[in-house]
Design a protein around this motif. Structure first.
Motif, short mmCIF file in Angstrom:
data_model
loop_
_atom_site.label_atom_id
_atom_site.label_comp_id
_atom_site.label_asym_id
_atom_site.label_seq_id
_atom_site.Cartn_x
_atom_site.Cartn_y
_atom_site.Cartn_z
N ALA A 73 0.82 -1.21 0.00
CA ALA A 73 0.00 0.00 0.00
C ALA A 73 0.85 1.26 0.00
O ALA A 73 0.51 2.26 -0.64
CB ALA A 73 -0.93 0.00 1.21
N SER A 76 1.76 1.95 -3.39
CA SER A 76 0.59 2.45 -4.12
C SER A 76 0.37 3.93 -3.85
O SER A 76 0.09 4.71 -4.76
CB SER A 76 -0.68 1.69 -3.71
N ASP A 180 -7.38 5.83 0.27
CA ASP A 180 -6.60 4.70 0.77
C ASP A 180 -7.59 3.81 1.50
O ASP A 180 -8.14 4.20 2.53
CB ASP A 180 -5.51 5.23 1.71
N SER A 182 -6.89 0.84 2.77
CA SER A 182 -6.15 -0.20 3.52
C SER A 182 -6.88 -0.69 4.77
O SER A 182 -6.96 -1.89 5.01
CB SER A 182 -4.78 0.34 3.94
N GLN A 185 -10.92 -1.97 3.86
CA GLN A 185 -11.18 -2.94 2.80
C GLN A 185 -11.77 -4.27 3.27
O GLN A 185 -12.46 -4.93 2.51
CB GLN A 185 -9.88 -3.21 2.03
N THR A 201 -6.25 2.72 -3.17
CA THR A 201 -5.18 1.84 -2.72
C THR A 201 -5.76 0.68 -1.93
O THR A 201 -6.61 0.89 -1.07
CB THR A 201 -4.18 2.62 -1.84
N ASN A 203 -4.55 -3.09 0.16
CA ASN A 203 -3.41 -3.51 0.95
C ASN A 203 -3.55 -4.97 1.38
O ASN A 203 -4.30 -5.27 2.31
CB ASN A 203 -3.33 -2.59 2.17
N GLY A 214 0.09 -5.15 -2.86
CA GLY A 214 -1.02 -4.22 -2.84
C GLY A 214 -1.44 -3.90 -4.25
O GLY A 214 -0.95 -4.49 -5.22
#
Lengths: 384, 384
Positions: A73, A76, A180, A182, A185, A201, A203, A214
């Motif tokens: 991540a 990313s 993001d 991460s 998710q 992004t 992860n 990622g």
């Protein structure tokens, strides 16, 4: 080690799901071939890689072509920010972005949009921060400190208005919306159209997949410069022989958490409630931070004013109870403070802050013991 | 698939050694913790990571602190080149560098030093290419096409003279000597002092370790800018939660190939001789390229003028014999040609070029069959 461990720090790292390890296994040995090789073995590796890409794309409702596999991540984030901002323009980020976002954006002109005391983005302030040179707006899906889930689709509508206003005024600067995902998710919907984002992004290491894997999803209109150039892999955006085992493991991990997310959210939510209730009873002046409703089901941030939280974490460590104080993905404690400051915690409240993040390794039957140990550690440190 | 495969493309990818998979296993599940976490589990992950770093450092005769773990050799190359050249100055690279080096260096002022017909660096030309603005000289340890082993310590002496000359003239520009050891690392000595280099790239995926893991060694005097910023990991040069399993696997892989390299070199050298002799007898006009003596023991590059090598590779694929034509780590065939041009091959010789790279998956008893199939494929294609 050796004794039973109670792991309450899933935001820092997640163990590989055994099903993920199983899915990766053939790609370390049997199908180890270079996906760029033209023979059958190479083609099999390529198919596995592209199938992993399709799975990830399917989950977020995107086209496989628009998914770039990265080595984690943080990469990313760097690819997204450097990729866009090296072409010029400014960024606006929320005050609760991950340290990697805050670090990378410092290389470019940027400003920070406020959050409220619950960690929620202040949309009026965000709007004010955006001017005609702003090309990138970054609002995390759910932050790693409080687990506050941001209203991304509302922000997306705001940005749409700004784009339309720019169009009518003949301003051609693009405006990209980055998130993001991460931390969010594993338990939230990732549909990029519903969220209204242009870049996302993902992860692997935070959803029970292998670490340093990622993805970055880029809407086709987003143009970025590569960070790592080489043999032209990942449509020129990430050179280097592809990590087929890693991509396969990541896709399987993401598929599993997304397939199981409703049940898991319910399960973790129940454990969280039980923990919060027990801790409240045992430590009456404990304060729970973050948003009462828009919060990740497994995330608990709390503080006791004046407590030395670091010593509490050390104390609990000796009893096999793992919880967090400073952001664990960084060696530097100072990197956590901006988020805590942003929601208005004083220095002594911040120093007295603890984070518990639940996940696969937690079970309801462990709550009485762990809550009791945490409360005991707090009271013990306080007595000193 | 399913049928027996004869893999003769170890320069493109290597299978994970079963001992490496075994070494990695605990770090996917039991010791999955974030190495930045302060509790015992995090410290155990940190210890494994630092122990891997010490093993790699010990092998190349360097200090652990100077090893940066990266997500693969291509990233190491990018970190080295961008890290140094973004501060200004020019680079000189050999004409047989890997495509990743050639690609990255294009972003900066650079020139290319000639090699002779055997692929060996032309030291006179190299000296001529270096001027007072040159900060980086890159000569691969052994190239991926011909497997020609470069005289790095001689180049290091040349650069030492240039540095001394600069000093006497008051020129303060630094001059760093970089080498990509990806292809040579399994069979050659990697002592950085003996080689006289200042920076070295290592590649887990080419020495029976996991893919997308690598390292960059930097002499303490070398200052580079990070590519991927985040939580301050890898002393600020590679942000992102560390890939502990990958680093452990890579260190074990490098340890194993280095411990076994003398025996393996002897074994592969014998297979290579047998293959070359048999192919020479079966295809009398075949020409073997590269250096007759300074060559990797498992590397064979050969050409038959006018042959369609790509069709030979396709033909052999149907028989389960995997060999290479274009550089397999790239989707773009054109990326291979510069090396072939550099040694003076004509276009039709280049088009008729095949590469065989031996390794763990090859055994002497397979030579008669594979040589016969390769010769048969060449003759069949030629007859068309």
């Amino acid at each position: 080690m050796g004794e039973r461990v109670y792991y309450l720090d899933h935001a820092a790292a997640t163990p590989c799901d055994p099903r993920v390890i199983e899915a990766m296994r053939p790609y370390f040995s049997d199908v180890f071939y270079n996906p760029s090789a033209s023979y059958a073995g190479g083609r099999a590796a390529r198919e596995a890689l592209e199938s992993a890409r399709s799975i990830v794309a399917g989950i977020i409702g995107a086209k496989p072509y628009d998914i770039v596999f990265t080595a984690g991540a943080t990469e990313s984030i760097n690819l997204a920010f450097r990729g866009v901002l090296s072409g010029g323009g400014k960024a606006v980020i929320s005050a609760v972005e991950h340290v990697a976002v805050r670090r990378v954006v410092e290389n470019y002109p940027h400003s920070v949009a406020k959050v409220d005391t619950r960690g929620l983005i202040d949309q009026d302030d965000l709007r004010e921060q955006i001017d005609d040179e702003t090309v990138l707006v970054s609002v995390v899906l759910a932050d790693n400190e409080f687990g506050t889930v941001q209203p991304l689709s509302a922000v997306a509508r705001l940005l749409k208005d700004i784009r339309e206003d720019r169009r009518t005024r003949g301003v051609v600067t693009p405006l990209y919306f980055y998130t993001d995902a991460s931390q969010g998710q594993s338990l939230l919907d990732l549909g990029v159209s519903r969220l209204g984002v242009d870049m996302m992004t993902l992860n692997s290491g935070k959803c029970y997949g292998p670490k340093q894997v990622g993805a970055l999803w880029l809407k086709p209109s987003v143009r970025v410069q590569p960070l790592v150039e080489g043999g032209g892999q990942e449509r020129g955006l990430r050179g280097g022989t592809e990590n087929v085992a890693g991509a396969v493991g990541f896709a399987e991990a993401l598929r599993l958490v997304q397939a199981e997310r409703h049940d898991e959210a319910k399960r973790l939510g129940a454990i969280k409630k039980q923990l919060v209730d027990t801790l409240s009873a045992l430590v009456p002046d404990i304060v729970f931070d973050g948003h009462p409703k828009r919060s990740l089901p497994g995330h608990i941030h709390m503080h006791v004013d004046g407590l030395d939280a670091e010593r509490v974490v050390f104390h609990l460590d000796t009893e096999g109870v793992y919880i967090a104080t400073g952001a664990a993905c960084s060696a530097n404690k100072a990197t956590r403070l901006p988020s805590l400051e942003a929601v208005g915690l004083t220095e002594s409240q911040a120093d007295g802050s603890l984070r518990i993040t639940l996940g696969h390794l937690n079970a309801a039957e462990d709550v009485p013991y762990t809550a009791e140990r945490i409360a005991h550690a707090i009271q013990t440190e306080r007595a000193l």
